[in-house]
Design an enzyme around this catalytic site. Structure first.
Site, PDB file in Angstrom:
ATOM      1  N   GLY A  51      -9.289  33.359 -10.113  1.00 29.28           N
ATOM      2  CA  GLY A  51      -9.358  33.945  -8.775  1.00 29.28           C
ATOM      3  C   GLY A  51     -10.309  33.157  -7.896  1.00 29.28           C
ATOM      4  O   GLY A  51     -11.237  32.516  -8.383  1.00 29.28           O
ATOM      5  N   GLY A  88     -10.829  34.248  -4.042  1.00 31.43           N
ATOM      6  CA  GLY A  88     -11.201  34.885  -2.775  1.00 31.43           C
ATOM      7  C   GLY A  88     -12.653  35.329  -2.711  1.00 31.43           C
ATOM      8  O   GLY A  88     -13.350  35.100  -1.727  1.00 31.43           O
ATOM      9  N   GLU A  89     -13.144  35.965  -3.768  1.00 35.13           N
ATOM     10  CA  GLU A  89     -14.514  36.469  -3.761  1.00 35.13           C
ATOM     11  C   GLU A  89     -15.516  35.324  -3.765  1.00 35.13           C
ATOM     12  O   GLU A  89     -16.574  35.405  -3.154  1.00 35.13           O
ATOM     13  CB  GLU A  89     -14.750  37.389  -4.962  1.00 35.13           C
TER      14      GLU A  89
END
Length: 155
Positions: A113, A115-116
């Site tokens: 991932g 985005g964070e």
């Protein structure tokens, strides 16, 4: 850890260009470049969307988002979106997104991932960018026009 050990790395790099108006203290984010190793981009459009969204969230945190409490009562004074400003597309200049696929992510199919991670890194870029523009460090976030003018000795 056992073998085979698979380290959980965050492989990314980001760049930011800003302009600072020394009369008003306003900061204009003119360009952001995001390069993320996503492991495997199963949906490149979704990955790019995470890069854009993470950038807007990070710019909001860096420039605007501040919870203000009444010092006497502790009541939040800006608990709505009229008084608590968040970044919009108008608050960022160009956002240049690049995906790198190494297949070395720790998720299924080697994905990771992103985005964070971006939303965390963008505010960390703003302090050094302001220093590069003005030659002064501002340590308190968000970096508002008032904080810029105060650091410049104008208020």
């Amino acid at each position: 850890y056992g073998w085979p050990f698979r380290p959980k790395w965050s492989r990314q790099t980001h760049f930011m260009e800003i302009e600072v108006d020394t009369e008003t203290g306003e900061i204009l984010v003119t360009n952001v470049v995001n390069v993320n190793d996503v492991g495997k981009a199963i949906s490149p459009e979704t990955c790019a969307g995470q890069q854009y969204g993470g950038t807007y969230m990070g710019v909001g945190r860096a420039l605007f988002e501040e919870v203000i409490h009444d010092p006497a009562t502790g009541v939040m004074l800006n608990g709505n979106l009229l008084d608590y400003k968040i970044a919009t597309i108008g608050d960022c200049g160009a956002i240049d997104t690049h995906l790198v696929e190494t297949g070395q992510g720790y998720g299924p199919y080697g994905v990771v991932g992103i985005g964070e991670d971006i939303a965390t890194m963008i505010p960390a870029l703003l302090g050094p960018a302001v220093f590069n523009a003005l030659g002064i460090w501002i340590y308190e976030f968000p970096i508002t026009p008032d904080r810029i003018l105060k650091a410049l000795g104008k208020i």
